[in-house]
Design an enzyme around this catalytic site. Structure first.
Site, PDB file in Angstrom:
ATOM      1  N   ILE A  13      44.722  71.687  50.155  1.00  0.00           N
ATOM      2  CA  ILE A  13      46.132  71.541  49.786  1.00  0.00           C
ATOM      3  C   ILE A  13      46.916  72.806  50.108  1.00  0.00           C
ATOM      4  CG2 ILE A  13      45.864  72.286  47.381  1.00  0.00           C
ATOM      5  CD1 ILE A  13      48.126  69.430  48.644  1.00  0.00           C
ATOM      6  N   LYS A  89      49.949  70.885  40.659  1.00  0.00           N
ATOM      7  CA  LYS A  89      49.716  69.824  39.670  1.00  0.00           C
ATOM      8  C   LYS A  89      48.223  69.499  39.589  1.00  0.00           C
ATOM      9  CE  LYS A  89      48.496  66.386  42.412  1.00  0.00           C
ATOM     10  NZ  LYS A  89      47.255  65.594  42.268  1.00  0.00           N
TER      11      LYS A  89
END
Length: 312
Positions: A13, A89
């Site tokens: 990510i 998140k």
């Protein structure tokens, strides 16, 4: 003036989203990375956060991209060193530690930002504006993807604190809590847990809505073939469907296009970093935990069902 930022946790990510978003923004200068396993070409690399904080007092912001369980200790250390903190998140492995981090940040006078990247998808703001004055009758989340394709080798996702299918599912809940004008809460859930895992591979949730609308969600990590990241909404005044994780939108069957405000920045993560820059400049805090509350309640109220082991 560009803020110097350190990126902690150099995995998929970070490489796919965070590094390009930082590089493309005039607000940020990627000054260091912290990771035991990865680095970014041309950027000073550390394998220990404490060492980076001590060596680089000029770095004002730390963006944390590691899995949720170790994130609290990293965030706590960064705040104690007077740095602003940006959280991938989910913002933490538990609600209590997220509340603790917010209190620490406020006491230290630094900014902290619990990011929800799916809220920045291209059509989420349009959906929110359409729903503002509508009478909701039903909302159904369908979030089904192939874990072997999207999370290969991520064993932490199956361990306690890793959230399992709620790692992507919380993206849907972040959109729902953003676009609905009225709050909802979990009333029941069903969690399918592989016998060799500690977190669910699939789940379904029922919610209570103050107006009596039927609100449900289904999440599944076992979907092969077509993948679904869809929110279907029926209102008295019409029908809205968010597709592709909020990237596409239909109203009464007609495809919609994003407005000028959405076009100002391309992509979810560039908008997250623009938000963070605004928070730092204003000395603000954004720790909205509504999506994580729903996941926690799903675990608390869930009926746990053991299913076949997950073999990657």
């Amino acid at each position: 003036m560009a803020y110097k930022i350190a990126l902690a946790g150099i995995g998929k990510i970070a490489r796919d989203q965070h590094v390009p978003a930082i590089a493309a923004s005039p607000d940020w200068d990627l000054a260091a990375t912290v990771s035991r396993h990865g680095s970014v070409d041309g950027v000073e690399a550390y394998d220990d956060l404490g060492a980076m904080l001590a060596a680089r007092p000029d770095i004002e912001v730390v963006s944390l991209c590691m899995p949720p369980v170790p994130r609290f200790d990293y965030a706590k250390a960064a705040i104690a060193a007077g740095r602003h903190v940006m959280l991938e998140k989910p913002p933490g492995a538990s609600l209590a530690e997220c509340h603790a981090l917010e209190a620490m940040a406020r006491a230290a006078g630094v900014s902290i930002y619990a990011t929800w990247h799916s809220r920045e998808a291209a059509m989420v703001a349009t959906a929110k504006a359409w729903l503002k004055d509508k009478t909701l009758e039903s909302l159904h989340v369908i979030w089904k993807e192939d874990v072997r394709k999207w999370h290969p080798g991520q064993t932490w996702i199956w361990q306690a604190g890793g959230l399992g299918v709620f790692d992507p599912g919380i993206n849907a809940l972040s959109i729902v809590t953003e676009i609905l004008p009225d709050p909802i809460h979990v009333t029941a859930s069903e969690l399918l847990i592989p016998e060799n895992c500690e977190t669910p591979i699939a789940a379904s949730i029922d919610f209570a809505h103050p107006g009596g609308a039927r609100v449900t969600a289904e999440f599944d990590f076992r979907k092969e073939g077509d993948q679904f990241w869809t929110i279907e909404i029926e209102a008295r005044e019409g029908r809205l469907t968010l597709l592709e994780g909020g990237g596409a939108l239909e109203i009464d069957g007609k495809a919609q296009t994003a407005g000028p405000a959405t076009d100002a920045l391309t992509g979810e993560y560039p908008r997250l970093y623009a938000n963070m820059a605004r928070l730092v400049r204003a000395g603000g805090v954004d720790m909205d935990l509504a999506p994580l509350v729903h996941v926690a309640d799903a675990f608390l109220l869930g009926r746990w069902i053991t299913v076949d082991p997950f073999i990657e």
